[in-house]
Design a protein around this motif. Structure first.
Motif, PDB file in Angstrom:
ATOM      1  N   GLU A   1      43.445  14.797  28.547  1.00 24.56           N
ATOM      2  CA  GLU A   1      42.132  15.710  28.420  1.00 24.56           C
ATOM      3  C   GLU A   1      42.592  16.661  27.136  1.00 24.56           C
ATOM      4  OE1 GLU A   1      45.017  17.347  31.753  1.00 24.56           O
ATOM      5  OE2 GLU A   1      44.252  15.022  30.902  1.00 24.56           O
ATOM      6  N   PHE A   2      43.911  16.764  26.798  1.00 20.76           N
ATOM      7  CA  PHE A   2      44.073  17.683  25.647  1.00 20.76           C
ATOM      8  C   PHE A   2      44.052  16.710  24.394  1.00 20.76           C
ATOM      9  CE2 PHE A   2      47.134  19.425  22.592  1.00 20.76           C
ATOM     10  CZ  PHE A   2      46.727  20.817  22.628  1.00 20.76           C
ATOM     11  N   VAL A   3      44.140  15.477  24.507  1.00 20.44           N
ATOM     12  CA  VAL A   3      43.810  14.657  23.442  1.00 20.44           C
ATOM     13  C   VAL A   3      42.507  14.549  23.219  1.00 20.44           C
ATOM     14  CG1 VAL A   3      44.151  12.398  22.595  1.00 20.44           C
ATOM     15  CG2 VAL A   3      45.932  13.326  23.760  1.00 20.44           C
ATOM     16  N   ALA A   4      41.502  14.418  24.065  1.00 14.05           N
ATOM     17  CA  ALA A   4      40.154  14.510  24.060  1.00 14.05           C
ATOM     18  C   ALA A   4      39.702  15.702  23.440  1.00 14.05           C
ATOM     19  CB  ALA A   4      39.583  14.034  25.483  1.00 14.05           C
ATOM     20  N   SER A   5      40.044  16.770  23.604  1.00 17.24           N
ATOM     21  CA  SER A   5      39.684  18.083  23.124  1.00 17.24           C
ATOM     22  C   SER A   5      39.664  18.236  21.589  1.00 17.24           C
ATOM     23  CB  SER A   5      40.628  19.338  23.742  1.00 17.24           C
ATOM     24  OG  SER A   5      41.837  19.261  23.021  1.00 17.24           O
ATOM     25  N   LYS A   6      40.347  17.199  21.036  1.00 18.15           N
ATOM     26  CA  LYS A   6      40.380  17.135  19.546  1.00 18.15           C
ATOM     27  C   LYS A   6      41.141  18.373  18.968  1.00 18.15           C
ATOM     28  CE  LYS A   6      36.631  14.306  19.088  1.00 18.15           C
ATOM     29  NZ  LYS A   6      37.323  12.749  19.191  1.00 18.15           N
ATOM     30  N   ALA A   7      42.118  19.053  19.540  1.00 16.48           N
ATOM     31  CA  ALA A   7      42.871  20.143  19.287  1.00 16.48           C
ATOM     32  C   ALA A   7      43.235  20.054  17.873  1.00 16.48           C
ATOM     33  CB  ALA A   7      43.753  20.679  20.356  1.00 16.48           C
ATOM     34  N   PRO A   8      43.177  21.124  17.014  1.00 18.19           N
ATOM     35  CA  PRO A   8      43.652  21.164  15.724  1.00 18.19           C
ATOM     36  C   PRO A   8      45.224  20.761  15.783  1.00 18.19           C
ATOM     37  CG  PRO A   8      42.124  23.085  15.806  1.00 18.19           C
ATOM     38  CD  PRO A   8      42.389  22.285  17.130  1.00 18.19           C
ATOM     39  N   VAL A   9      45.933  21.114  16.895  1.00 17.12           N
ATOM     40  CA  VAL A   9      47.377  21.104  16.892  1.00 17.12           C
ATOM     41  C   VAL A   9      47.652  19.372  16.644  1.00 17.12           C
ATOM     42  CG1 VAL A   9      47.715  21.033  19.428  1.00 17.12           C
ATOM     43  CG2 VAL A   9      49.448  21.801  18.000  1.00 17.12           C
ATOM     44  N   LEU A  10      46.765  18.749  17.383  1.00 20.70           N
ATOM     45  CA  LEU A  10      47.134  17.410  17.119  1.00 20.70           C
ATOM     46  C   LEU A  10      47.206  16.770  15.958  1.00 20.70           C
ATOM     47  CD1 LEU A  10      44.765  16.016  20.120  1.00 20.70           C
ATOM     48  CD2 LEU A  10      47.089  16.504  20.174  1.00 20.70           C
ATOM     49  N   ASP A  11      46.623  17.207  15.002  1.00 20.15           N
ATOM     50  CA  ASP A  11      46.307  16.599  13.506  1.00 20.15           C
ATOM     51  C   ASP A  11      47.607  17.224  12.819  1.00 20.15           C
ATOM     52  OD1 ASP A  11      44.183  15.329  13.663  1.00 20.15           O
ATOM     53  OD2 ASP A  11      42.697  16.854  12.821  1.00 20.15           O
ATOM     54  N   LYS A  12      48.085  18.296  13.255  1.00 19.71           N
ATOM     55  CA  LYS A  12      49.454  18.813  12.817  1.00 19.71           C
ATOM     56  C   LYS A  12      50.593  17.966  13.236  1.00 19.71           C
ATOM     57  CE  LYS A  12      52.513  23.134  12.987  1.00 19.71           C
ATOM     58  NZ  LYS A  12      52.320  24.359  13.462  1.00 19.71           N
TER      59      LYS A  12
END
Length: 260
Positions: free
Chosen positions: A158-169
């Motif tokens: 669910e966190f990955v699906a949120s496309k949170a900016p932290v993931l790109d970091k």
């Protein structure tokens, strides 16, 4: 900034005012000191915060051959010596969490409070095989091949699906990790055992773990073994809980180490 310590060039950053108590922050595999941006900003108000890149990560020199936690803990002590830091609180996540607990076992006189997050008590034959496969994958296809499988292992769906900016970091940090540094530290993670020394840890110890992290059961074993250890579980968080739930993570540490 860089300094020569334990025969390598170590990249580090210091935040906070002169004269405040020291807090050292240690990163996970395949990340850099920028993984601690949120915590350094908060803790820099009350502490002198030292962040550093573990060996072979970020701007710290990558050496050849297998690394070990003997080597990684020696890097910390040499860095503290080079910067004239006699004592500090120490917080680490994942690989940095194991580093914290080995330091508590071997260099208790240099530390006040220990915070170990999202880490386990020992490698296993199964985990060693997994690290071997990941090293082989990166050797054949570059660090890019590890990015999405690592993201999906570290963070809940669910966190990955949120496309949170932290993931790109995080993706950027994984891709930027030198293969030599990744492989060396992965080998350290495939061959370690904290368990014999855990009952002898004398420093006040806080453990933090995400309830959706694979290390949950292991960190509970650590809690049972370390005298007086406290455990904070971050509901719904995965492996890099400081990035996923920075406010709750930071609050747990602040409550544990806040100046009198």
């Amino acid at each position: 900034m860089k300094v020569k310590a334990n025969d390598i060039s170590i990249n580090y950053q210091v935040d906070g005012g002169d004269g405040a108590p020291w807090l050292v922050l240690s990163n996970s595999l395949a990340t850099s000191l920028s993984a601690w941006d949120d915590q350094a900003r908060e803790f820099g108000r009350s502490f002198r915060v030292l962040r550093y890149d573990q060996r072979g990560h970020g701007g710290t020199q990558a050496t050849d051959a297998k690394y070990s936690f003997d080597m990684l803990t020696a890097d910390v002590i040499a860095l503290m010596d080079a910067l004239s830091i006699p004592r500090a609180h120490f917080a680490g996540i994942s690989m940095g969490g194991m580093t914290a607990l080995f330091l508590a076992q071997r260099h208790a006189e240099r530390f006040d409070r220990i915070i170990a997050c999202d880490c386990g008590p020992a490698s296993t034959p199964a985990s060693a095989q997994q690290w071997k496969e990941r090293i082989e994958l990166a050797a054949a296809n570059g660090m890019e091949a590890l990015v999405e499988i690592t993201i999906n292992r570290w963070f809940p769906p669910e966190f990955v699906a949120s496309k949170a900016p932290v993931l790109d970091k995080v993706r950027g940090m994984i891709k930027a990790t030198p293969f030599k540094g990744f492989a060396g530290c992965a080998q350290a993670l495939s061959d370690y055992d904290l368990r014999p020394g855990l009952p002898n840890i004398s420093r006040p110890t806080l453990l933090i773990v995400g309830t959706k992290d694979a290390t949950l059961a292991g960190i509970k074993q650590i809690k049972e073994a370390v005298p007086g250890a406290a455990l904070v579980e971050l509901d719904g968080a995965g492996h890099l809980s400081n990035l996923e739930q920075p406010a709750a993570f930071t609050r747990a540490i602040r409550d544990f180490i806040k100046p009198a």
